[in-house]
Design an enzyme around this catalytic site. Structure first.
Site, PDB file in Angstrom:
ATOM      1  N   ASP A 126       2.842   3.248   5.321  1.00 15.42           N
ATOM      2  CA  ASP A 126       3.064   2.619   3.962  1.00 15.42           C
ATOM      3  C   ASP A 126       2.056   1.890   3.408  1.00 15.42           C
ATOM      4  OD1 ASP A 126       3.692   5.709   2.294  1.00 15.42           O
ATOM      5  OD2 ASP A 126       5.196   4.237   2.877  1.00 15.42           O
ATOM      6  N   PRO A 138       9.897   8.054  -4.168  1.00 15.59           N
ATOM      7  CA  PRO A 138       9.701   6.781  -5.432  1.00 15.59           C
ATOM      8  C   PRO A 138       9.596   5.548  -3.723  1.00 15.59           C
ATOM      9  CG  PRO A 138      11.505   7.821  -5.620  1.00 15.59           C
ATOM     10  CD  PRO A 138      10.480   8.678  -5.197  1.00 15.59           C
ATOM     11  N   ASP A 185      -3.593  -7.568  -4.315  1.00 15.85           N
ATOM     12  CA  ASP A 185      -3.147  -8.267  -6.013  1.00 15.85           C
ATOM     13  C   ASP A 185      -2.549  -7.848  -7.112  1.00 15.85           C
ATOM     14  OD1 ASP A 185      -4.708  -5.440  -4.494  1.00 15.85           O
ATOM     15  OD2 ASP A 185      -4.722  -4.851  -6.284  1.00 15.85           O
ATOM     16  N   GLY A 228      -6.862  -6.827   1.419  1.00 20.21           N
ATOM     17  CA  GLY A 228      -6.914  -5.797   0.583  1.00 20.21           C
ATOM     18  C   GLY A 228      -6.614  -7.018  -0.457  1.00 20.21           C
ATOM     19  N   THR A 229      -7.888  -6.390  -1.561  1.00 22.70           N
ATOM     20  CA  THR A 229      -7.854  -6.856  -3.284  1.00 22.70           C
ATOM     21  C   THR A 229      -7.557  -5.808  -4.522  1.00 22.70           C
ATOM     22  OG1 THR A 229      -9.954  -7.719  -3.338  1.00 22.70           O
ATOM     23  CG2 THR A 229      -8.278  -9.434  -2.213  1.00 22.70           C
ATOM     24  N   GLY A 266       1.615   9.702   5.495  1.00 25.09           N
ATOM     25  CA  GLY A 266       0.238  10.347   4.900  1.00 25.09           C
ATOM     26  C   GLY A 266      -0.208   8.729   4.531  1.00 25.09           C
ATOM     27  N   HIS A 267      -2.174   8.801   4.238  1.00 24.32           N
ATOM     28  CA  HIS A 267      -2.542   7.887   4.213  1.00 24.32           C
ATOM     29  C   HIS A 267      -3.589   8.233   3.217  1.00 24.32           C
ATOM     30  CE1 HIS A 267      -2.989   9.650   7.909  1.00 24.32           C
ATOM     31  NE2 HIS A 267      -4.678   9.606   7.385  1.00 24.32           N
ATOM     32  N   LYS A 310      -7.062   2.397   4.586  1.00 27.76           N
ATOM     33  CA  LYS A 310      -7.763   2.250   4.552  1.00 27.76           C
ATOM     34  C   LYS A 310      -8.362   0.934   5.002  1.00 27.76           C
ATOM     35  CE  LYS A 310      -9.402  -1.533   0.774  1.00 27.76           C
ATOM     36  NZ  LYS A 310      -9.096  -1.999  -0.662  1.00 27.76           N
TER      37      LYS A 310
END
Length: 428
Positions: free
Chosen positions: A13, A303, A332, A412-413, A40-41, A18
């Site tokens: 995860d 979760p 972020d 990644g932001t 899962g992506h 991305k």
């Protein structure tokens, strides 16, 4: 002839979807090499979000050929559901190639996965219940069913019968369940094979030919390093090799054709399911990270357990994968924290350990040794140059890079496709 391997450097995860999509727009082939629909992506393109489980992330890029390699276990029903869902949204899936040597997840694999996990009780592994482990077990026990077996009725019947002989004994005598019918299962698999046939190919031949012609292939791993059956937190692992070596065995491409190995890491750490997790947070801090990062499993909806960045794990991932680059995602999410702890080593029974304990009793006893860095309040989602990040944010990234022993090439932001900072190109 660039062959690029993309793997998760933590427990999954990390945002590989991305990263794959970022590279995938510039490559000719994207090949999944391990796992199944337990991975899962999510790929976000503009306002569209695509949740993928079995299909390679490159399916979204129209000029890329997506490949499911021989190391993947394929549930045809799930595959068709995913194809139908994407095509209803205008995504062309006709380019997909599925290895004729990939193993099949049959209905009985899902049944066995669920009843076994329930039977184990407090000793459960925390599987997704999708039949992945039983399918890989059949592969190793040499009673598995491969894609090309679906096209010969007599041969398939014999293989199903052989596979179910012992399984039905277990279902009836151990789990008090009804036996699974051989004829019904064979008929069901034959029907699935009819629809699967147009996608089937000798993918090892296809990929090697592409590389020999100078085309670029991205090898995409499901799950992550710490879930690797050989190198992860055994027994709380998956049933395959998500590490870089699995790219070769899972596609039939030799290691000399791999030129880059890219690891994806979150700016913090998450884990789903059972198993040790040294930096795990409980209470308000863990809830805050989970809420900020929307940390719920794509495949299970469970979760995710959340914790601070673990440099010991990242150093280990760099070692066992031979990482050349790191893609750091979800930076972020940490915005707004006054202080950000990060784990630099472990205390194992009173001894400082900078390396990953291979003894799982030691790893379970590991306590994180933290150092703290100042946080930042500024919104970084629209920043595209590393030097434009807040100074404390830059310092945090540089420290992670130093501790991991591998350069951070992409950051990644935010959730959107263009929420990135590219420091170094991932393609030679």
């Amino acid at each position: 002839m660039p062959g690029i391997v993309l793997i998760g450097a933590q427990w999954g995860d990390e945002g590989k979807g991305k990263a794959t999509d970022l590279i995938g727009t510039k490559v000719d082939y994207v090949a999944r090499f391990n796992g199944g629909n337990n991975a899962g992506h999510t790929v976000v393109v503009g306002d569209e979000s695509y949740a993928l489980h079995l299909l390679p992330s490159g399916i979204i890029s129209p000029n890329t050929t997506p490949v499911i390699g021989n190391g993947v276990v394929v549930d045809p029903e799930v595959l068709f559901q995913e194809i139908d869902g994407l095509e209803s949204r205008g995504v062309d899936c006709s380019r997909l190639l599925v290895s004729e040597s990939a193993h099949i997840i049959a209905p009985y694999h899902r049944v066995l996965d669920k009843v076994t996990e329930r039977f184990l009780g407090k000793h459960k592994i925390g599987t997704t219940g999708r039949g992945i482990g039983p399918a890989y077990a059949d592969k190793i026990n040499r009673v598995g069913i491969r894609v090309h077996d679906l096209f010969n009725a007599e041969h398939l019947h014999d293989k199903v019968e052989a596979s179910l002989h012992q399984k039905n004994q277990m279902l009836v005598k151990l789990y008090n369940r009804r036996p699974i019918d051989v004829d019904e299962t064979t008929d069901e698999l034959l029907k699935l094979g009819e629809r699967l046939k147009p996608y089937v190919a000798n993918t090892s031949l296809v990929l090697n030919k592409a590389l020999d012609e100078g085309k670029t292939v991205l090898f995409e791993g499901g799950q992550a390093t710490m879930l690797d059956v050989d190198h992860g937190t055994y027994p709380f692992v998956t049933s395959s090799n998500p590490t870089a070596g699995g790219a070769c065995t899972g596609t039939g491409v030799g290691p000399t054709k791999i030129t880059r190995v890219v690891g994806v890491s979150k700016a913090y750490v998450t884990r789903v399911g059972e198993g040790p997790f040294p930096t795990e947070l409980f209470g308000e801090e863990g809830e805050w990270l989970r809420a900020q990062g929307h940390e719920y499993g794509v495949t299970t909806g469970r979760p995710r357990r959340c914790g601070w960045f673990d440099a010991v794990v990242n150093r280990y991932a760099a070692q066992v994968n031979g990482l050349t680059d790191i893609v750091l995602t979800k930076l972020d999410v940490l915005t707004g924290l006054k202080e950000i702890p990060l784990c630099v080593a472990y205390d194992v029974n009173g001894e400082r350990r900078d390396d990953m304990p291979t003894d799982q009793a030691e790893f379970a006893a590991a306590k994180p040794i933290y150092e703290s860095m100042p946080g930042w309040d500024e919104d970084i989602s629209q920043v595209h140059d590393f030097n434009d990040l807040p100074k404390t944010c830059q310092d945090y990234v540089k420290r992670l890079e130093e501790l991991s022993g591998c350069r951070i090439s992409v950051i990644g932001t935010g959730p959107q496709r263009d929420h990135i900072i590219q420091i170094n190109s991932l393609i030679d």
